[in-house]
Design an enzyme around this catalytic site. Structure first.
Site, PDB file in Angstrom:
ATOM      1  CG  ASP A  42      28.174 -19.282  50.060  1.00 21.85           C
ATOM      2  OD1 ASP A  42      28.946 -18.570  49.391  1.00 21.85           O
ATOM      3  OD2 ASP A  42      27.247 -18.837  50.748  1.00 21.85           O
ATOM      4  CE  LYS A  64      32.006 -14.075  51.645  1.00 18.56           C
ATOM      5  NZ  LYS A  64      31.030 -13.051  52.085  1.00 18.56           N
ATOM      6  CG  MET A 171      29.178 -17.729  61.486  1.00 21.57           C
ATOM      7  SD  MET A 171      28.907 -16.318  60.385  1.00 21.57           S
ATOM      8  CE  MET A 171      27.342 -15.692  61.011  1.00 21.57           C
TER       9      MET A 171
END
Length: 269
Positions: A42, A64, A171
């Protein structure tokens, strides 16, 4: 004959790498990473550890970014199974903990359904460790007895309690204005303290503090960016004053990046 048929199926280790600093991965996670034939990595994991792997280790980057997922989750699931069924030891290196907004549960289910053995290695989640960079405890006797961890996609108006119940938002930078307005309209009010810790344990570590009434403007003024952890509640008042700016106004924008970096380096010695 397939790898499954001849009994040479490999394995998958879902490794929680912690908040990003290479020293904060667990001993077990480091062992499995070192032993891997394939590493599926990641963006927010301890990527510095990849430099220590042997030249024969295949590294697959599936990182991502907000709004940009070049490798969809369904394909990541397939990659893990494909390499394991080929007899490889696969390490899925993730940031934080694999089961805290890491989609590790989905990956584990997919692997097990394909007959691939899975080991889950817990990691230090950024929801707890990154606030600690600023000296912010999520619970504190007489201040906060509990906390809730949410992603930006959760219905924020359903969060219980007032400023005595800590909210940790992951996030959440892009939707900060709406989140702050929603929480301020409830028991927390506009004066409820807020801290944003950007790039915790990274080179760009920076801490911004304010209130629910000011934090959206403060963050815009300072150009706050992901990755960042947002902490909302009275525990923000307990932050280490040597690490955190005083509440911002539009006239006061001086940062303390040098001081933060110096303190972080001293903590590593």
């Amino acid at each position: 004959m397939s790898a499954r048929e001849n009994g040479s199926v490999g394995s998958v280790a879902l490794i929680g790498g912690g908040p990003g600093h290479p020293d904060l991965i667990t001993v077990r996670g480091r062992q499995l990473l070192t032993a891997a034939d394939v590493v599926v990595a990641d963006r927010l994991g301890p990527r510095a550890l990849l430099d220590d792997l042997g030249p024969d280790v295949e590294i697959i980057d599936v990182g991502k970014q907000p709004g940009h997922h070049p490798v969809p989750q369904s394909r990541i699931n397939e990659i893990l199974v494909e390499h394991a069924l080929a007899g490889k030891r696969v390490a899925r290196l993730k940031g934080g903990d694999p089961f805290v907004f890491g989609r590790g549960g989905e990956e584990a289910e997919h692997c097990r359904a394909a007959g691939v053995p899975v080991e889950v290695v817990p990691g230090v989640t950024s929801a707890i460790s990154v606030p600690a960079v600023a000296g912010i405890p999520l619970t504190h006797r007489g201040v906060a007895a509990g906390f809730t961890v949410l992603s930006a996609h959760t219905d924020i108006d359903e969060v219980p309690g007032g400023p005595e119940h800590t909210v940790v938002l992951l996030m959440g930078v892009s939707g900060l204005a709406a989140t702050a307005a929603t929480l301020a309209s409830g028991r927390r009010g506009t004066d409820c303290p807020v801290a944003i810790v950007e790039d915790g344990y990274g080179d760009g570590q920076r801490i911004t503090v304010g209130t629910l009434g000011t934090i959206a403007a403060d963050a815009a003024l300072r150009g706050v960016r992901s990755p960042a952890v947002i902490v909302i509640g009275d525990v923000v008042r307990l932050a280490d004053p040597d690490l955190v700016d005083a509440p911002l106004t539009h006239q006061r924008t001086q940062t303390h990046q040098h001081r933060l970096t110096h303190h972080h380096r001293e903590a590593q010695q």
